[in-house]
Design a protein around this motif. Structure first.
Motif, PDB file in Angstrom:
ATOM      1  N   ARG A   1      13.990   7.165   5.036  1.00 21.43           N
ATOM      2  CA  ARG A   1      13.671   8.690   4.836  1.00 21.43           C
ATOM      3  C   ARG A   1      13.897   8.943   6.183  1.00 21.43           C
ATOM      4  O   ARG A   1      13.137   8.603   7.412  1.00 21.43           O
ATOM      5  CB  ARG A   1      12.057   8.860   4.706  1.00 21.43           C
ATOM      6  CG  ARG A   1      11.490   7.624   3.128  1.00 21.43           C
ATOM      7  CD  ARG A   1      10.937   8.061   2.471  1.00 21.43           C
ATOM      8  NE  ARG A   1       9.834   8.050   2.740  1.00 21.43           N
ATOM      9  CZ  ARG A   1       8.325   7.679   2.669  1.00 21.43           C
ATOM     10  NH1 ARG A   1       8.827   8.608   1.442  1.00 21.43           N
ATOM     11  NH2 ARG A   1       7.543   6.936   2.863  1.00 21.43           N
TER      12      ARG A   1
ATOM     13  N   HIS B   1      15.514  -0.833   1.355  1.00 20.18           N
ATOM     14  CA  HIS B   1      14.854  -0.379   1.650  1.00 20.18           C
ATOM     15  C   HIS B   1      15.195   1.344   1.845  1.00 20.18           C
ATOM     16  O   HIS B   1      16.243   1.594   2.316  1.00 20.18           O
ATOM     17  CB  HIS B   1      13.742  -0.385   2.948  1.00 20.18           C
ATOM     18  CG  HIS B   1      12.860   0.564   3.785  1.00 20.18           C
ATOM     19  ND1 HIS B   1      13.399   1.208   4.767  1.00 20.18           N
ATOM     20  CD2 HIS B   1      11.838   0.778   4.141  1.00 20.18           C
ATOM     21  CE1 HIS B   1      12.013   1.732   5.206  1.00 20.18           C
ATOM     22  NE2 HIS B   1      10.774   2.042   4.123  1.00 20.18           N
TER      23      HIS B   1
ATOM     24  N   ARG C   1      -3.597  -2.424   5.049  1.00 22.67           N
ATOM     25  CA  ARG C   1      -2.435  -3.410   4.840  1.00 22.67           C
ATOM     26  C   ARG C   1      -3.723  -4.318   5.389  1.00 22.67           C
ATOM     27  O   ARG C   1      -3.195  -5.154   4.418  1.00 22.67           O
ATOM     28  CB  ARG C   1      -1.882  -3.508   6.092  1.00 22.67           C
ATOM     29  CG  ARG C   1      -0.034  -2.520   5.190  1.00 22.67           C
ATOM     30  CD  ARG C   1       0.718  -3.154   5.934  1.00 22.67           C
ATOM     31  NE  ARG C   1       1.896  -2.148   5.016  1.00 22.67           N
ATOM     32  CZ  ARG C   1       3.295  -3.276   5.328  1.00 22.67           C
ATOM     33  NH1 ARG C   1       3.589  -3.320   6.586  1.00 22.67           N
ATOM     34  NH2 ARG C   1       3.906  -2.161   5.110  1.00 22.67           N
TER      35      ARG C   1
ATOM     36  N   ASP D   1       6.834  -1.829   1.169  1.00 16.09           N
ATOM     37  CA  ASP D   1       7.179  -0.806   1.472  1.00 16.09           C
ATOM     38  C   ASP D   1       6.454  -0.494  -0.176  1.00 16.09           C
ATOM     39  O   ASP D   1       7.052  -1.514  -0.608  1.00 16.09           O
ATOM     40  CB  ASP D   1       7.929   0.053   2.545  1.00 16.09           C
ATOM     41  CG  ASP D   1       7.459  -0.262   3.895  1.00 16.09           C
ATOM     42  OD1 ASP D   1       6.510  -0.297   3.889  1.00 16.09           O
ATOM     43  OD2 ASP D   1       8.323   0.842   3.961  1.00 16.09           O
TER      44      ASP D   1
ATOM     45  N   PHE E   1       4.900  12.116   4.627  1.00 13.43           N
ATOM     46  CA  PHE E   1       3.128  12.903   5.028  1.00 13.43           C
ATOM     47  C   PHE E   1       2.649  13.255   6.072  1.00 13.43           C
ATOM     48  O   PHE E   1       3.559  13.377   6.908  1.00 13.43           O
ATOM     49  CB  PHE E   1       2.217  11.114   4.425  1.00 13.43           C
ATOM     50  CG  PHE E   1       2.413  10.141   4.812  1.00 13.43           C
ATOM     51  CD1 PHE E   1       2.114   9.831   6.267  1.00 13.43           C
ATOM     52  CD2 PHE E   1       3.832   9.372   4.545  1.00 13.43           C
ATOM     53  CE1 PHE E   1       2.818   8.680   7.378  1.00 13.43           C
ATOM     54  CE2 PHE E   1       4.041   8.209   5.542  1.00 13.43           C
ATOM     55  CZ  PHE E   1       3.940   7.816   6.703  1.00 13.43           C
TER      56      PHE E   1
ATOM     57  N   CYS F   1       1.363  -1.237  -0.226  1.00 19.69           N
ATOM     58  CA  CYS F   1      -0.186   0.289  -0.304  1.00 19.69           C
ATOM     59  C   CYS F   1       1.571   0.980  -0.294  1.00 19.69           C
ATOM     60  O   CYS F   1       2.297   1.124   0.671  1.00 19.69           O
ATOM     61  CB  CYS F   1      -0.931  -0.015   1.666  1.00 19.69           C
ATOM     62  SG  CYS F   1      -0.637   0.491   2.695  1.00 19.69           S
TER      63      CYS F   1
ATOM     64  N   HIS G   1       1.339   5.625   0.283  1.00 14.97           N
ATOM     65  CA  HIS G   1       0.875   7.325   0.143  1.00 14.97           C
ATOM     66  C   HIS G   1       1.959   8.120  -0.540  1.00 14.97           C
ATOM     67  O   HIS G   1       3.063   8.109  -0.264  1.00 14.97           O
ATOM     68  CB  HIS G   1       0.448   7.900   1.497  1.00 14.97           C
ATOM     69  CG  HIS G   1      -0.346   8.698   1.884  1.00 14.97           C
ATOM     70  ND1 HIS G   1      -1.414   9.312   1.147  1.00 14.97           N
ATOM     71  CD2 HIS G   1       0.618  10.373   1.913  1.00 14.97           C
ATOM     72  CE1 HIS G   1      -2.071  10.103   1.071  1.00 14.97           C
ATOM     73  NE2 HIS G   1      -0.419  11.037   1.990  1.00 14.97           N
TER      74      HIS G   1
HETATM   75  N1  UDP Z   1       1.597   4.711   3.636  1.00 12.78           N
HETATM   76  C1  UDP Z   1       0.407   4.511   3.030  1.00 12.78           C
HETATM   77  N2  UDP Z   1      -0.634   5.532   3.464  1.00 12.78           N
HETATM   78  C2  UDP Z   1      -0.718   6.291   4.619  1.00 12.78           C
HETATM   79  C3  UDP Z   1       1.355   6.060   5.380  1.00 12.78           C
HETATM   80  C4  UDP Z   1       2.316   5.184   4.651  1.00 12.78           C
HETATM   81  O1  UDP Z   1      -0.259   3.542   2.585  1.00 12.78           O
HETATM   82  O2  UDP Z   1      -1.060   6.858   5.804  1.00 12.78           O
HETATM   83  C5  UDP Z   1       2.513   3.389   3.415  1.00 12.78           C
HETATM   84  C6  UDP Z   1       3.569   4.140   2.917  1.00 12.78           C
HETATM   85  O3  UDP Z   1       3.153   4.953   1.445  1.00 12.78           O
HETATM   86  C7  UDP Z   1       5.257   2.785   2.694  1.00 12.78           C
HETATM   87  C8  UDP Z   1       4.492   1.961   3.658  1.00 12.78           C
HETATM   88  O4  UDP Z   1       2.733   2.540   4.390  1.00 12.78           O
HETATM   89  O5  UDP Z   1       4.700   2.240   1.741  1.00 12.78           O
HETATM   90  C9  UDP Z   1       5.199   2.563   5.566  1.00 12.78           C
HETATM   91  O6  UDP Z   1       5.851   3.505   5.459  1.00 12.78           O
HETATM   92  P1  UDP Z   1       6.590   4.741   5.966  1.00 12.78           P
HETATM   93  O7  UDP Z   1       7.369   4.091   4.834  1.00 12.78           O
HETATM   94  O8  UDP Z   1       7.147   5.676   5.668  1.00 12.78           O
HETATM   95  O9  UDP Z   1       7.429   3.736   7.161  1.00 12.78           O
HETATM   96  P2  UDP Z   1       8.945   4.083   7.317  1.00 12.78           P
HETATM   97  O10 UDP Z   1       9.557   2.855   6.530  1.00 12.78           O
HETATM   98  O11 UDP Z   1       9.164   4.917   7.615  1.00 12.78           O
HETATM   99  O12 UDP Z   1       8.734   2.974   8.730  1.00 12.78           O
END
Ligand code: UDP
Ligand code: MN
Length: 566
Positions: A341, A338, A191, A207, A346, A116, A118
């Motif tokens: 970031r 991965h 998810r 991700d 967002f 998923c 965003h």
């Molecule tokens: N994501 C999403 N909706 C949201 C926030 C995040 O679909 O409201 C997705 C985002 O695009 C990514 C995954 O969830 O594919 C994990 O988020 P992120 O990479 O920011 O998390 P991190 O890797 O920093 O733990």
């Protein structure tokens, strides 16, 4: 002439022999090429595929103009490195040569991948998907479920669908499934939607800014097939957000969290004969990329659907898994890159409290649910560290609480004490290091530190307990030091008359440490060297004076006491 071979027969034989030698030579060459240039063949294969990817340039050319700050990675570079590139081999050699993986038959191990996203850049998302499909054995890759969580690029999902249907037209076994949330649902609900829609035996949550490395699946399947209650993570390699350089992740780390329920990497101790590339247990996942049997995930009631948007879900799943009969392993022979970031790319939709940032409020809300659902009496530890969480309303219904209780009964889930003892001794050790913690109350006021007017020193005063930045204290069991989160300790100035209270950096030096040592006698704090008690004889003033039993001005209460008060 009987012993002689006629001339034309001799010629024929020579031709046959020659042909035979040439064929052998060609065969040998082919075999050699295969062996020696395995790596290069791979590269050619990838590029050949890239050549066949009709329209991917066209697809990414529709990315709306957005900056690096918007995506939190180098978007220009992402658009130019190609839809797939060859990656360095980061896993240990023995993963290829020594191991044979015991893979279940593909009819019993269909994998559904849930991605998923965003606001992900088109090129990044596509690279994630294409590296996955190219580097996963066809027989096992059952379906791809791609969920657009209300991204601003509204035509992305339709364009992606069109491109992928064309690209994978010959992959009859691969089901493609595309969804778009018209309103932002967040990672957790998205998810879960994907998991519910999935029809494979296993779920991989990925991700949308990843690159899958060669042969990532086999080592994970090998472990999962042996144990139905296991959940696994690949070892995450790093893709640099600025240079997109792909580099090896660290197999000497495992996932964990602290008492504020923040994720942390923990050092992993290798036992005498343990090779670093062997699968190893981990108290929590290394981020959100994980694979688990779908049935087992559903039995565990998926990611806790009371959690909102983003944050805490993989910690919640980790605690739930361990306590309810599952395990977590990190498998270093499986590598997925991965992009870590530097900050969220967002926004978080507004929550209940407009004062704190919405990201902070969401985190507190989600962590409170974890603490309330799983930490038992240890939840106080969380509240002491995050007092603002107490004010956050939860809207769980009685039915929700019952369902959680029912699951705990059905799965015979252990209490959190079990997790501390068997899974995360690090967390337990942190708990054991302290004999008391939190705000330190005298009457209706709290002990607080602040800089003096000249800003050169720190002083200790009594102040309202309701200040949002009121000092949180820790009383260390071994040293008796009374420390703040910024490692300043309450002590007494050497040879000062009358004895003067000081706030200085916590010392490790034995003589200086003595001046910072406090003993707990009932609710009194007795300074070990002078045998005097902390006292508040006048409003707002702190001094040391001879100890008097049952004196209210010498009674100090921590928010959380680990030891019983005598
Ligand atoms: N994501 C999403 N909706 C949201 C926030 C995040 O679909 O409201 C997705 C985002 O695009 C990514 C995954 O969830 O594919 C994990 O988020 P992120 O990479 O920011 O998390 P991190 O890797 O920093 O733990
Ligand atoms: Mn991520």
């Amino acid at each position: 002439m009987s012993g002689c071979i006629p001339h034309h027969r001799l010629q024929l034989c020579t031709i046959f022999a020659l042909c035979f030698v040439v064929c052998q030579f060609v065969l040998l060459l082919i075999l050699l090429q295969r062996e020696t240039f395995k790596g290069r063949l791979l590269l050619y294969r990838d590029h050949a595929k890239e050549g066949r990817m009709l329209g991917w340039r066209e697809f990414i050319s529709h990315t709306p103009e957005q900056s690096t700050a918007f995506y939190q990675y180098n978007i220009q570079l992402s658009d130019t490195v190609g839809a797939i590139r060859s990656l360095p081999r980061t896993r240990h050699e023995s993963c290829d040569s020594l191991r044979t993986y015991n893979l279940p038959h593909s009819s019993r191990a269909k994998v559904s991948v849930v991605i998923c996203f965003h606001n992900e850049a088109r090129s990044m998302l596509l690279r994630t998907i294409i590296s996955l499909v190219s580097r996963t054995p066809e027989d096992y890759l059952h379906e791809l479920i791609i969920i657009d969580d209300a991204s601003r690029d509204v035509s992305l999902i339709e364009d992606l669908k069109e491109l992928m249907v064309k690209m994978y037209a010959t992959r009859s076994r691969l089901t493609l499934c595309f969804m778009r949330n018209h309103e932002r649902q967040g990672l957790i609900w998205s998810r879960n939607m994907g998991a519910e829609a999935a029809t494979g035996h296993y779920l991989l949550f990925l991700d949308s800014h990843c690159e899958v490395n060669e042969a990532w699946l086999e080592p994970l399947l090998d472990r999962l097939a042996m144990n139905a209650t296991l959940a696994v993570s690949p070892l995450l390699d790093h893709i640099d957000p600025t240079t997109l350089k792909y580099s090896k992740g660290n197999e000497l780390l495992k996932g964990g969290f602290d008492w504020s329920l923040h994720f942390h990497w923990l050092k992993r101790e290798l036992s005498a004969k343990e090779a670093p590339e062997q699968p190893y247990p981990s108290p929590a996942f290394s981020g959100g990329i994980l694979m688990i049997s779908r049935d087992w995930f559903l039995k565990l009631r998926c990611f806790n659907s009371h959690l909102k948007i983003w944050g805490g879900e993989s910690i919640e799943l980790a605690i739930k898994l361990w306590l309810c009969g599952g395990q977590i392993e990190i498998v270093p022979c499986s590598r997925i890159g991965h992009i870590f970031r530097p900050r969220h790319a967002f926004d978080f939709p507004p929550q209940f409290d407009h004062e704190s940032s919405t990201a902070q409020a969401t985190y507190l809300h989600n962590s409170k649910i974890i603490a309330e659902s799983w930490l038992d009496e240890y939840k106080n530890m969380f509240y002491v560290l995050k007092p603002a969480a107490r004010q956050i309303p939860l809207f769980n219904t009685v039915q929700d609480v019952d369902l959680n209780r029912q699951m705990k009964l059905e799965l015979r889930c252990q209490r959190f004490e079990w997790y501390l003892r068997h899974v995360s001794p690090e967390l337990k050790a942190h708990f054991n290091e302290l004999s008391a913690m939190g705000t330190l109350k005298n009457g209706y006021r709290c002990l607080h530190t602040r800089r003096t007017d000249s800003l050169s020193k720190w002083e200790v005063i009594l102040d309202s307990c309701y200040h949002s930045d009121i000092t949180e204290w820790r009383l260390l069991r071994e040293s008796g030091q009374l420390s703040t989160a910024t490692e300043r300790c309450l002590g007494v100035e050497k040879n000062s008359k009358p004895p003067l209270l000081t706030m200085k950096p916590c010392s490790k030096h034995s003589t200086k440490m003595k001046a910072q040592r406090w003993l707990r006698r009932g609710t009194q704090l007795v300074h070990n060297e002078t045998h005097l008690c902390l006292d508040n004889p006048l409003k707002n003033q702190l001094v040391l004076s001879p100890c008097r039993s049952l004196s209210a001005s010498q009674s100090f209460q921590f928010a959380l006491e680990m030891d019983k008060q005598t």
